[in-house]
Design a protein around this motif. Structure first.
Motif, mmCIF file in Angstrom:
data_model
loop_
_atom_site.group_PDB
_atom_site.id
_atom_site.type_symbol
_atom_site.label_atom_id
_atom_site.label_comp_id
_atom_site.label_asym_id
_atom_site.label_seq_id
_atom_site.Cartn_x
_atom_site.Cartn_y
_atom_site.Cartn_z
ATOM 1 N N ALA A 63 5.891 53.652 -51.034
ATOM 2 C CA ALA A 63 4.568 53.069 -51.278
ATOM 3 C C ALA A 63 3.781 52.874 -49.987
ATOM 4 C CB ALA A 63 4.715 51.734 -52.005
ATOM 5 N N PHE A 64 4.454 52.421 -48.927
ATOM 6 C CA PHE A 64 3.749 52.174 -47.669
ATOM 7 C C PHE A 64 3.312 53.478 -47.000
ATOM 8 C CE2 PHE A 64 6.154 47.919 -46.964
ATOM 9 C CZ PHE A 64 5.408 47.346 -47.976
ATOM 10 N N ILE A 65 3.949 54.586 -47.369
ATOM 11 C CA ILE A 65 3.557 55.876 -46.799
ATOM 12 C C ILE A 65 2.526 56.581 -47.672
ATOM 13 C CG2 ILE A 65 4.357 58.182 -46.145
ATOM 14 C CD1 ILE A 65 7.050 56.904 -45.430
ATOM 15 N N ARG A 66 2.800 56.689 -48.995
ATOM 16 C CA ARG A 66 1.940 57.520 -49.833
ATOM 17 C C ARG A 66 1.415 56.812 -51.072
ATOM 18 N NH1 ARG A 66 2.110 62.085 -51.840
ATOM 19 N NH2 ARG A 66 0.723 63.311 -50.534
ATOM 20 N N GLY A 67 1.537 55.490 -51.163
ATOM 21 C CA GLY A 67 0.967 54.777 -52.294
ATOM 22 C C GLY A 67 -0.545 54.953 -52.346
ATOM 23 N N ASP A 68 -1.092 55.165 -53.560
ATOM 24 C CA ASP A 68 -2.527 55.440 -53.669
ATOM 25 C C ASP A 68 -3.347 54.207 -54.046
ATOM 26 O OD1 ASP A 68 -1.880 55.063 -56.323
ATOM 27 O OD2 ASP A 68 -2.352 57.112 -56.947
ATOM 28 N N GLY A 69 -2.702 53.043 -54.103
ATOM 29 C CA GLY A 69 -3.448 51.821 -54.378
ATOM 30 C C GLY A 69 -3.699 51.551 -55.849
ATOM 31 N N CYS A 101 4.674 56.201 -33.538
ATOM 32 C CA CYS A 101 5.870 56.894 -34.009
ATOM 33 C C CYS A 101 5.468 58.011 -34.955
ATOM 34 C CB CYS A 101 6.842 55.932 -34.689
ATOM 35 S SG CYS A 101 6.331 55.403 -36.330
ATOM 36 N N TRP A 102 6.370 58.961 -35.104
ATOM 37 C CA TRP A 102 6.217 60.059 -36.049
ATOM 38 C C TRP A 102 6.977 59.720 -37.329
ATOM 39 C CZ3 TRP A 102 3.382 64.184 -34.072
ATOM 40 C CH2 TRP A 102 3.300 64.288 -32.680
ATOM 41 N N ILE A 103 6.483 60.219 -38.451
ATOM 42 C CA ILE A 103 7.195 60.078 -39.721
ATOM 43 C C ILE A 103 7.201 61.447 -40.377
ATOM 44 C CG2 ILE A 103 7.409 58.813 -41.892
ATOM 45 C CD1 ILE A 103 5.523 56.703 -40.734
ATOM 46 N N MET A 104 8.360 61.883 -40.837
ATOM 47 C CA MET A 104 8.474 63.238 -41.390
ATOM 48 C C MET A 104 9.594 63.305 -42.415
ATOM 49 S SD MET A 104 10.244 65.070 -38.050
ATOM 50 C CE MET A 104 9.153 64.200 -36.915
ATOM 51 N N ALA A 105 9.596 64.372 -43.191
ATOM 52 C CA ALA A 105 10.660 64.627 -44.158
ATOM 53 C C ALA A 105 11.876 65.229 -43.453
ATOM 54 C CB ALA A 105 10.153 65.583 -45.240
ATOM 55 N N PRO A 106 13.058 65.114 -44.046
ATOM 56 C CA PRO A 106 14.259 65.690 -43.426
ATOM 57 C C PRO A 106 14.124 67.176 -43.112
ATOM 58 C CG PRO A 106 14.880 64.229 -45.224
ATOM 59 C CD PRO A 106 13.386 64.347 -45.267
ATOM 60 N N TYR A 151 10.736 58.685 -33.833
ATOM 61 C CA TYR A 151 10.373 59.268 -35.121
ATOM 62 C C TYR A 151 11.265 58.696 -36.217
ATOM 63 C CZ TYR A 151 14.471 62.314 -34.585
ATOM 64 O OH TYR A 151 15.754 62.783 -34.432
ATOM 65 N N GLY A 152 10.734 58.709 -37.427
ATOM 66 C CA GLY A 152 11.491 58.294 -38.596
ATOM 67 C C GLY A 152 11.537 59.428 -39.599
ATOM 68 N N VAL A 153 12.617 59.494 -40.356
ATOM 69 C CA VAL A 153 12.801 60.546 -41.353
ATOM 70 C C VAL A 153 12.973 59.892 -42.716
ATOM 71 C CG1 VAL A 153 14.251 62.481 -42.079
ATOM 72 C CG2 VAL A 153 13.895 62.034 -39.640
ATOM 73 N N THR A 154 12.225 60.373 -43.699
ATOM 74 C CA THR A 154 12.290 59.770 -45.021
ATOM 75 C C THR A 154 11.986 60.789 -46.104
ATOM 76 O OG1 THR A 154 11.258 58.138 -46.514
ATOM 77 C CG2 THR A 154 9.876 59.027 -44.766
ATOM 78 N N THR A 155 12.667 60.664 -47.223
ATOM 79 C CA THR A 155 12.342 61.477 -48.389
ATOM 80 C C THR A 155 11.124 60.929 -49.119
ATOM 81 O OG1 THR A 155 13.943 60.215 -49.696
ATOM 82 C CG2 THR A 155 14.705 62.284 -48.725
ATOM 83 N N GLY A 156 10.546 59.832 -48.602
ATOM 84 C CA GLY A 156 9.301 59.311 -49.165
ATOM 85 C C GLY A 156 8.127 60.246 -48.931
ATOM 86 N N ILE A 157 8.287 61.218 -48.026
ATOM 87 C CA ILE A 157 7.281 62.263 -47.831
ATOM 88 C C ILE A 157 7.778 63.498 -48.578
ATOM 89 C CG2 ILE A 157 6.052 63.709 -46.187
ATOM 90 C CD1 ILE A 157 6.433 61.551 -44.100
#
Length: 222
Positions: free
Chosen positions: A33-39, A90-95, A127-133
């Protein structure tokens, strides 16, 4: 829903296992939600929808070492030219994107980013890696569903609003939706455990996040 047999015959640790699973699931939901939540639908507006239009950049359609570096540089430039303080960038990206960057090699076989990323940074920033992207986006409408995003954000400009405590309730009479129909816990000899947490998310400066979209990078794509 939890089987009452589990609660009756297990050690007291079963309650803690259930609670920990709930908290872990909520953490994954917060991440997304904090990455791609649309409100909408009770979700806060995440980074994707705080970013100003000028900070959403389309990746070069030709995947190459040079274009990768240029695209990453464009993201950095957007934040720097907006005079963002860069308190905690920081960077945020998918695995998949991380694996692509870590496997990039020069024409002589030397790894480009692997050694640095093994230490937890890219271009000097963590950087952080998350499947949230997601990695199955389709910005171009071509139907390939293989696109993703990379974020760079000054998280020092991010604000998380959070209620003080997680509220956990349990009931043997409650009903719940299992994905296809409503089930009655009493009839099934179950206990329904519910956890509630209240959050919100905002950026102090909407220029503090930049996004590279249409990213098709994957290991071996160069």
């Amino acid at each position: 829903p939890v089987s009452n047999d589990l609660l009756r015959y297990s050690s007291p640790g079963a309650d803690m296992i259930v609670r920990n699973d709930l908290v872990a699931s909520m953490a994954v939901k917060e991440d997304s939600a904090f990455i791609r939540g649309d409100g909408t639908d009770g979700s806060p507006k995440g980074l994707r929808y705080w970013a100003v239009a000028a900070n959403i950049i389309t990746a070069n359609g030709t995947v190459s070492l040079q274009n990768t570096a240029v695209d990453l540089g464009k993201l950095m430039q957007q934040l720097m030219e907006a005079d963002i303080p860069m308190v905690k960038p920081c960077w945020i990206m998918a695995p998949r994107i991380k694996n692509y960057l870590m496997t990039l090699v020069t024409t002589t076989g030397n790894f480009i980013y692997k050694d640095e990323m093994a230490q937890g940074t890219l271009w000097g920033y963590p950087y952080g890696v998350t499947t949230g992207i997601p990695t199955n986006l389709d910005f171009t409408g071509a139907g390939t569903n293989d696109e993703s995003e990379i974020y760079i954000v000054d998280v020092g400009q991010a604000i998380i609003g959070e209620a003080e405590n997680i509220m956990v309730d349990s009931s043997q009479e409650a009903a719940y939706f299992d994905g296809s129909s409503v089930q009655a816990a009493f009839s099934l000899d179950q206990t329904v455990v519910r956890a509630l947490a209240e959050h919100d998310f905002a950026m102090r400066y909407d220029g503090a996040v930049a996004i590279l979209q249409n990213v098709t990078w994957s290991p071996g794509s160069v």
